[in-house]
Structure formats: structure tokens, C-alpha cells
Design a protein around this motif. Structure first.
Motif, short mmCIF file in Angstrom:
data_model
loop_
_atom_site.label_atom_id
_atom_site.label_comp_id
_atom_site.label_asym_id
_atom_site.label_seq_id
_atom_site.Cartn_x
_atom_site.Cartn_y
_atom_site.Cartn_z
N GLY A 162 -2.96 15.52 4.05
CA GLY A 162 -3.85 14.35 4.10
C GLY A 162 -3.23 13.15 4.80
N TYR A 163 -1.92 13.00 4.69
CA TYR A 163 -1.25 11.91 5.39
C TYR A 163 -1.52 11.97 6.89
CZ TYR A 163 1.83 9.54 2.00
OH TYR A 163 2.34 8.75 0.99
N TRP A 164 -1.77 13.19 7.39
CA TRP A 164 -1.87 13.38 8.84
C TRP A 164 -3.30 13.62 9.32
CZ3 TRP A 164 2.02 12.58 12.28
CH2 TRP A 164 3.27 12.34 11.72
N PHE A 165 -4.18 14.16 8.50
CA PHE A 165 -5.52 14.43 9.02
C PHE A 165 -6.53 13.35 8.68
CE2 PHE A 165 -6.49 16.61 4.91
CZ PHE A 165 -7.80 16.17 4.70
N THR A 166 -6.16 12.36 7.85
CA THR A 166 -7.08 11.28 7.54
C THR A 166 -6.65 9.99 8.24
OG1 THR A 166 -5.87 10.55 5.55
CG2 THR A 166 -7.53 12.28 5.27
N ALA A 167 -7.63 9.20 8.62
CA ALA A 167 -7.35 7.94 9.31
C ALA A 167 -6.63 6.94 8.42
CB ALA A 167 -8.66 7.33 9.82
N SER A 168 -6.78 7.10 7.11
CA SER A 168 -6.21 6.15 6.15
C SER A 168 -4.83 6.56 5.65
CB SER A 168 -7.14 6.03 4.95
OG SER A 168 -7.28 7.30 4.32
N THR A 169 -4.34 7.71 6.05
CA THR A 169 -3.11 8.35 5.55
C THR A 169 -3.21 8.71 4.06
OG1 THR A 169 -1.85 6.31 5.06
CG2 THR A 169 -1.66 7.23 7.29
N SER A 170 -4.43 8.96 3.61
CA SER A 170 -4.67 9.61 2.32
C SER A 170 -4.02 8.91 1.13
CB SER A 170 -4.20 11.07 2.39
OG SER A 170 -4.61 11.77 1.23
N PHE A 171 -4.47 7.70 0.81
CA PHE A 171 -4.06 7.09 -0.45
C PHE A 171 -4.60 7.94 -1.62
CE2 PHE A 171 -3.08 2.39 0.53
CZ PHE A 171 -2.72 2.65 1.85
N ALA A 172 -5.93 8.16 -1.61
CA ALA A 172 -6.60 9.08 -2.54
C ALA A 172 -6.32 8.77 -4.01
CB ALA A 172 -6.21 10.53 -2.23
N ASN A 173 -6.08 7.50 -4.36
CA ASN A 173 -5.65 7.16 -5.70
C ASN A 173 -5.79 5.66 -5.92
OD1 ASN A 173 -4.05 6.49 -8.00
ND2 ASN A 173 -2.69 8.23 -7.65
N PRO A 174 -6.70 5.22 -6.80
CA PRO A 174 -6.86 3.78 -7.04
C PRO A 174 -5.60 3.09 -7.56
CG PRO A 174 -8.79 4.96 -7.80
CD PRO A 174 -7.76 6.00 -7.45
N ALA A 175 -4.82 3.74 -8.42
CA ALA A 175 -3.59 3.12 -8.92
C ALA A 175 -2.58 2.94 -7.80
CB ALA A 175 -2.98 3.96 -10.04
N VAL A 176 -2.50 3.92 -6.91
CA VAL A 176 -1.62 3.82 -5.74
C VAL A 176 -2.09 2.69 -4.83
CG1 VAL A 176 -1.00 4.99 -3.59
CG2 VAL A 176 -0.79 6.19 -5.77
N THR A 177 -3.40 2.60 -4.65
CA THR A 177 -3.95 1.55 -3.78
C THR A 177 -3.63 0.16 -4.31
OG1 THR A 177 -5.75 3.06 -3.16
CG2 THR A 177 -6.05 0.72 -2.67
N ILE A 178 -3.80 -0.03 -5.61
CA ILE A 178 -3.49 -1.32 -6.22
C ILE A 178 -2.01 -1.65 -6.04
CG2 ILE A 178 -3.33 -2.56 -8.41
CD1 ILE A 178 -5.89 -1.00 -9.26
N ALA A 179 -1.15 -0.70 -6.36
CA ALA A 179 0.29 -0.94 -6.26
C ALA A 179 0.70 -1.22 -4.82
CB ALA A 179 1.06 0.25 -6.82
N ARG A 180 0.12 -0.49 -3.86
CA ARG A 180 0.49 -0.67 -2.47
C ARG A 180 -0.03 -1.99 -1.88
NH1 ARG A 180 -0.02 5.33 0.30
NH2 ARG A 180 0.29 4.08 2.20
#
Length: 222
Positions: A162-180
Motif C-alpha cells: 500500500g505504501y507504493w500503490f496508493t497516492a497517499s502512501t497508505s496511512f489506512a489508520n485514524p490513530a496513525v493519521t492523528i499521530a502523524r
């Protein structure tokens, strides 16, 4: 210590270690890549996929190793976790993610609390987050049915892809998104851009939960 406490500690610790790896490997990769973003992303990818396989193997028997509010919500709609426990899981996942970001900064002698300035927005990236999270939840549910012992490896491989085939680099996780959104490093996302990512992630997770309920349920009828 009760089973509930153990589950919550496992979710918090697992999410902390996940974010420390995502952000820490991003910092290390960027510092070593000499300005080559592809090389930096590759380093970030390898570390993230590997740690997911490790953490799910470690903590899966304790809490289910969600480390992700979107995954928790998918199990909630499937009635495999209660509402109160799901709410508690999401709370400790977010707290663990924020602690993991601060830990990564501490390891690299950076300010513990930062605010990202990295813009990540647009329809393509929102779609990518929906697709990434759909695929993650589908991978978990289908692998649990097909070969439950392979979930750790399959999730690690899926996120690496997912890091490579998605334009967003595949966060795929609200907790990860908040922390990042609280790291102004290679892995960051500007806080203003985070809500759209999170909304897309929940939509992707819910679509996956619904579709996989039908798809996997059909196998029982044959």
C-alpha cells in the motif's frame, strides 16, 4: 490485572511501537537517503511492514492487535467487540500513537511535540485512503477465515504494498493519521488535511466489513 486491562495495555503499547517505527524509520530514512524520496519511502516501507508482522504476532493473542480505530469499528459492526470496549480501544490507540510519535522524536533528539506542515490533500489521496483501508480490513477478515495464523504476515505485506500503490502512501489508520499530524518529519500530514483522511478511512473500513460479510458468508452456503 484484569483481562480488559491487559487488552487495553496491549493496544496502547502496540500502537505506540507502530508509530515509533513509522515516524522513526521515516526520520532515519530521510537522513540517509540524500534527498532521494524513493529511497526514503522504501526504508520507511520495509520498517513499517516488518513491525506490523511482529506486533500482530506479539499482541494478537492478547487484544486481537487492532492498533487501528478503523479496524476496531469494523469488528464493532460485525458484533465481535462491544461498544464500550471498542470506545476504550480507540482511546488507547490514539493515546498510544501520540506517545509513539513523541518517543520517535526523543530518540532523534527532536522537539517532542511538533505540528506537521506537510500537505496531503485532494480527491486522489482521499480515494487512496479509502482504498487502502478497504484493502487492509478485507485482508484481515479474509485471512482470519482462510488461515488465521497468517494474519500478521498478510497485514505486513499488504501495508508494504500500500505504501507504493496508493497516492497517499497508505496511512489506512485514524490513530496513525492523528499521530502523524504531530510530527513535522518525512511521515507527517498537516492537521488540516487529517480529517478528510480519517473520514475516508472509516468509509473504506465499513465498506470492507459489509462486503466481506457477504463474500465470506457465501462460502458457508456452498
Amino acid at each position: 490485572m484484569t483481562d480488559i486491562t491487559r487488552k487495553l495495555v496491549a493496544e496502547a503499547l502496540g500502537t505506540l511501537m507502530l508509530l515509533a517505527t513509522v515516524i522513526g524509520s521515516g526520520i532515519m530514512a530521510e537522513s540517509l537517503a540524500g534527498g532521494n524520496d524513493a529511497v526514503a519511502l522504501l526504508g520507511n516501507t520495509l520498517a513499517t511492514g516488518a513491525i506490523l508482522a511482529v506486533l500482530i504476532t506479539m499482541f494478537g493473542p492478547i487484544s486481537g492487535a487492532h492498533f487501528n480505530p478503523a479496524v476496531t469499528v469494523a469488528f464493532l459492526v460485525r458484533r465481535e467487540i462491544g461498544g464500550g470496549m471498542a470506545f476504550a480501544y480507540i482511546g488507547v490507540q490514539i493515546a498510544g500513537g501520540l506517545a509513539g510519535a513523541a518517543l520517535a522524536h526523543a530518540m532523534f533528539d527532536m522537539d517532542l511535540v511538533q505540528v506537521s506542515t506537510k500537505a496531503r490533500t485532494g480527491v486522489g489521496q482521499w480515494l487512496a485512503e479509502g482504498v487502502a483501508t478497504f484493502g487492509l480490513v478485507a485482508t484481515i477478515l479474509a485471512t482470519l477465515k482462510a488461515r488465521s495464523t497468517a494474519v500478521a504476515a498478510m497485514v505486513g505485506l499488504y501495508i508494504s504494498a500500500g505504501y507504493w500503490f496508493t497516492a497517499s502512501t497508505s496511512f489506512a489508520n485514524p490513530a496513525v493519521t492523528i499521530a502523524r499530524s504531530f510530527t513535522d518529519t518525512f511521515s507527517g500530514i498537516a492537521p488540516a488535511d487529517a480529517p478528510a483522511f480519517i473520514a475516508a478511512q472509516f468509509v473504506g473500513a465499513l465498506v470492507a466489513a459489509g462486503l466481506m460479510a457477504w463474500l465470506l458468508g457465501a462460502q458457508r452456503d456452498t
